[in-house]
Scaffold this motif. Structure first.
Motif, PDB file in Angstrom:
ATOM      1  N   MET A 186       7.495  16.478  -4.352  1.00  0.00           N
ATOM      2  CA  MET A 186       7.891  16.225  -2.975  1.00  0.00           C
ATOM      3  C   MET A 186       6.838  15.438  -2.217  1.00  0.00           C
ATOM      4  N   ALA A 187       5.544  15.770  -2.467  1.00  0.00           N
ATOM      5  CA  ALA A 187       4.466  15.053  -1.791  1.00  0.00           C
ATOM      6  C   ALA A 187       4.506  13.580  -2.115  1.00  0.00           C
ATOM      7  N   ASN A 188       4.776  13.237  -3.388  1.00  0.00           N
ATOM      8  CA  ASN A 188       4.831  11.826  -3.783  1.00  0.00           C
ATOM      9  C   ASN A 188       5.908  11.086  -3.018  1.00  0.00           C
ATOM     10  N   LYS A 189       7.073  11.741  -2.839  1.00  0.00           N
ATOM     11  CA  LYS A 189       8.162  11.095  -2.115  1.00  0.00           C
ATOM     12  C   LYS A 189       7.757  10.826  -0.675  1.00  0.00           C
ATOM     13  N   ARG A 190       7.066  11.776  -0.075  1.00  0.00           N
ATOM     14  CA  ARG A 190       6.641  11.579   1.302  1.00  0.00           C
ATOM     15  C   ARG A 190       5.699  10.386   1.405  1.00  0.00           C
ATOM     16  N   PHE A 191       4.768  10.273   0.459  1.00  0.00           N
ATOM     17  CA  PHE A 191       3.837   9.160   0.503  1.00  0.00           C
ATOM     18  C   PHE A 191       4.548   7.843   0.248  1.00  0.00           C
ATOM     19  N   SER A 192       5.579   7.861  -0.663  1.00  0.00           N
ATOM     20  CA  SER A 192       6.342   6.630  -0.903  1.00  0.00           C
ATOM     21  C   SER A 192       7.011   6.172   0.375  1.00  0.00           C
ATOM     22  N   LEU A 193       7.602   7.119   1.116  1.00  0.00           N
ATOM     23  CA  LEU A 193       8.246   6.774   2.376  1.00  0.00           C
ATOM     24  C   LEU A 193       7.224   6.280   3.383  1.00  0.00           C
ATOM     25  N   PHE A 215      -2.975   6.610 -19.076  1.00  0.00           N
ATOM     26  CA  PHE A 215      -3.956   5.521 -19.061  1.00  0.00           C
ATOM     27  C   PHE A 215      -3.492   4.380 -18.166  1.00  0.00           C
ATOM     28  N   VAL A 216      -2.247   3.953 -18.330  1.00  0.00           N
ATOM     29  CA  VAL A 216      -1.729   2.836 -17.534  1.00  0.00           C
ATOM     30  C   VAL A 216      -1.686   3.201 -16.054  1.00  0.00           C
ATOM     31  N   GLU A 217      -1.187   4.381 -15.739  1.00  0.00           N
ATOM     32  CA  GLU A 217      -1.056   4.788 -14.338  1.00  0.00           C
ATOM     33  C   GLU A 217      -2.420   4.878 -13.655  1.00  0.00           C
ATOM     34  N   GLU A 218      -3.394   5.471 -14.332  1.00  0.00           N
ATOM     35  CA  GLU A 218      -4.710   5.646 -13.711  1.00  0.00           C
ATOM     36  C   GLU A 218      -5.496   4.345 -13.648  1.00  0.00           C
ATOM     37  N   SER A 219      -5.366   3.504 -14.655  1.00  0.00           N
ATOM     38  CA  SER A 219      -6.137   2.259 -14.700  1.00  0.00           C
ATOM     39  C   SER A 219      -5.577   1.200 -13.765  1.00  0.00           C
ATOM     40  N   ASN A 264       0.738   7.879  -6.055  1.00  0.00           N
ATOM     41  CA  ASN A 264      -0.020   8.744  -6.956  1.00  0.00           C
ATOM     42  C   ASN A 264      -0.183  10.140  -6.344  1.00  0.00           C
ATOM     43  N   PRO A 265      -0.425  11.161  -7.166  1.00  0.00           N
ATOM     44  CA  PRO A 265      -0.426  12.548  -6.688  1.00  0.00           C
ATOM     45  C   PRO A 265      -1.727  12.994  -6.048  1.00  0.00           C
ATOM     46  N   HIS A 270     -12.683  13.597  -8.233  1.00  0.00           N
ATOM     47  CA  HIS A 270     -12.341  14.864  -7.575  1.00  0.00           C
ATOM     48  C   HIS A 270     -10.908  14.853  -7.055  1.00  0.00           C
ATOM     49  N   GLY A 271     -10.096  13.949  -7.584  1.00  0.00           N
ATOM     50  CA  GLY A 271      -8.688  13.926  -7.177  1.00  0.00           C
ATOM     51  C   GLY A 271      -8.443  13.279  -5.832  1.00  0.00           C
ATOM     52  N   ILE A 272      -9.297  12.337  -5.426  1.00  0.00           N
ATOM     53  CA  ILE A 272      -9.127  11.628  -4.158  1.00  0.00           C
ATOM     54  C   ILE A 272      -8.963  10.137  -4.443  1.00  0.00           C
ATOM     55  N   SER A 273      -7.943   9.518  -3.850  1.00  0.00           N
ATOM     56  CA  SER A 273      -7.762   8.073  -3.929  1.00  0.00           C
ATOM     57  C   SER A 273      -8.170   7.449  -2.599  1.00  0.00           C
ATOM     58  N   PHE A 274      -8.615   6.192  -2.649  1.00  0.00           N
ATOM     59  CA  PHE A 274      -9.221   5.563  -1.470  1.00  0.00           C
ATOM     60  C   PHE A 274      -8.523   4.250  -1.129  1.00  0.00           C
ATOM     61  N   LEU A 275      -8.287   4.078   0.169  1.00  0.00           N
ATOM     62  CA  LEU A 275      -7.678   2.850   0.691  1.00  0.00           C
ATOM     63  C   LEU A 275      -8.523   2.327   1.831  1.00  0.00           C
ATOM     64  N   LEU A 276      -8.695   1.003   1.877  1.00  0.00           N
ATOM     65  CA  LEU A 276      -9.387   0.328   2.971  1.00  0.00           C
ATOM     66  C   LEU A 276      -8.377  -0.531   3.706  1.00  0.00           C
TER      67      LEU A 276
END
Length: 495
Positions: free
Chosen positions: A1-8, A238-242, A266-267, A299-305
């Motif tokens: 569900m969280a992924n769907k929210r982020f997609s929206l 591998f593909v998804e993370e890279s 991504n989750p 640590h399970g954190i993705s970063f956006l600038l």
């Protein structure tokens, strides 16, 4: 569900501002796009090895904008050999709701690619204009992976600003090649795949390898990476993370939009820093942020600038103001947000550390509490939700709405009538909350579309209203579920 929210959320960011609703007739000139509904969907899809289906709502501004492009693409693809069908389903129609729910439609338009008679379903991730739709759909209907036979083939395949995946094999057979092909079929709507017998054709990486090896090319960070575990699950991971940059850049460059989409899909927990990318201090912020991202991405954190100039929609979505820039906002998988405003480069790492240690209080987006709130339908904001809905001791019918939603506009006068009916009853409150401008406690309310109505009795029983949207039906529901004053006294005595 969280992924769907982020997609929206991502779709909202790219749109920047909600489209205005118009009364345009969406049915005109639709002779090439197949019209499907609950009665003919299964039969039609089962007759095709490949079909593209748009789930739309007639009132949706984005759907209206897509409609002529989708129709033009359908007319072109009807002449393809063999013809490639495009179809549409009105997902807002009551008799199509179950069909839309089966495909997890949570926003409009949602476009799906259905293969093998509907047994394989993939998200459409291509352009939204006619020529782009045609090119993308043609590619999707062809082989999942193409052969690279020369350096020119490789150059043409890897020259664009996107992630591509190439398998190097000593022969095009065996378990490794079959697993690579299976992966290509599964992820083909998101990535381009190719295979070759000779790594010397490829522009980057060790040219003497004979494989089997998977080489992923990307226009960021280390530019390519190799992998040799040919289990399908391992290859997919591998593909998804890279394919996600250490720091995803969100600006006006459309080449970055696919990576922004990946970021929100991504989750992981999402950390987003917004600055003025043309400011003199930008390089210092980018350097410190990149260092911190390298430290914390494990640590399970993705970063956006994000560039503040390109992020108007993001600021509206998160309830931010430009005078708070530079800033960082973090959104975790429970929907909680954490905010640091008027940031300095040296604050970045220490604030992330404090967040990881649980020493940062959540931030809640809220409109101001109205100074005057004397209309029949009371206005609730995030800051007043607790007082009006949970602590008032009243029976409360609360509507979650979006200002641009056609169904909400249609319901508004009915709710006014219901509220007027209860004006002389101090124990019942009819209220509304703009869910696009205020954070909602997701652990309490599940809001996946607009309008969504919940009723909380004076004694605390919470029920979602799914009945007809007439004055009589809503009042009947309230009367059956509300606590009368004598019942409230009985509850207090029992306590």
């Amino acid at each position: 569900m969280a992924n769907k929210r982020f997609s929206l959320c991502f779709l909202f960011l790219l749109a920047l501002l909600p489209s205005q609703i118009s009364a345009a007739d969406e049915s005109e000139g639709r002779e090439f796009v197949l019209t499907l509904d609950h009665s003919n969907f299964s039969q039609t899809v089962s007759n095709h090895n490949f079909i593209v289906v748009e789930f739309y709502a007639p009132w949706c501004g984005h759907c209206m904008k897509l409609a002529p492009e989708y129709e033009k693409a359908a007319s072109i693809l009807s002449s393809h050999d063999p013809p490639i069908p495009l179809a549409k389903v009105d997902a807002s129609a009551e008799n199509n709701k179950e069909l839309a729910n089966g495909f997890e439609v949570q926003g409009f338009p949602t476009i799906k690619i259905l293969r093998n008679g509907g047994t394989l379903v993939q998200d459409y991730k291509g352009p939204r204009e006619a020529d782009g739709i045609v090119d993308y759909v043609k590619k999707q209907s062809g082989p999942a992976t193409i052969e690279i036979k020369s350096a020119d083939d490789a150059s043409a395949f890897t020259s664009e600003n996107k992630v591509v995946v190439v398998g190097v094999f000593p022969k095009f057979s065996g378990e490794e090649f079959e697993n690579f092909t299976a992966l290509a079929e599964k992820l083909r709507s998101e990535y381009d795949f190719a295979h070759t017998l000779d790594a010397k054709h490829l522009s980057r990486g060790e040219s003497s390898v004979t494989g089997p090896v998977v080489r992923l090319f990307k226009p960021f960070d280390e530019l390519f990476v190799d992998f040799q575990d040919f289990h399908v699950e391992a290859l997919e991971k591998f593909v998804e993370e890279s394919s996600v940059p250490i720091v995803t850049v969100f600006n006006n460059d459309p080449n970055n939009h696919p990576f922004v989409s990946k970021f929100f899909d991504n989750p992981h927990i999402k950390a987003m820093m917004f600055i003025n990318l043309t400011a003199d201090t930008a390089d210092s912020f980018k350097s410190k942020y990149h260092e911190t991202a390298e430290q914390y991405r494990q640590h399970g954190i993705s970063f956006l600038l994000g560039d503040v100039e390109a992020s108007k929609g993001a600021f509206q979505y998160f309830g931010l103001k430009e005078d708070q820039v530079p800033l960082i906002v973090i959104q975790d998988n429970d929907g909680k947000k954490f905010l640091k405003t008027n940031l300095e480069p040296d604050h970045i790492a220490t604030w992330l550390e404090a967040y990881k240690d649980g020493n940062i209080e959540p931030y809640r987006k809220s409109e101001p509490i109205p100074e005057v709130n004397n209309e029949p339908v009371k206005v609730v904001v995030a800051e007043s939700l607790q007082d009006i809905v949970f602590n008032s001791g009243k029976n409360v019918l609360l509507e979650f709405y979006a200002p641009w939603c056609g169904h909400c506009k249609k319901l508004a006068p009915t709710l006014d009538e219901v509220a007027v009916s209860y004006q002389s009853n101090p124990d019942v409150i009819i209220a509304k909350l703009d869910a696009t401008a205020n954070d909602i406690p997701r652990e309490t309310f599940e809001v996946q579309g607009y309008p969504t109505l919940y009723f909380r009795s004076a004694s605390g029983k919470l029920t979602q209203y799914d009945g007809n949207r007439t004055k009589e039906d809503i009042i009947d529901f309230i009367e059956k579920n509300r606590d009368k004053p004598d019942q409230q006294e009985q509850v207090k005595d029992e306590l």
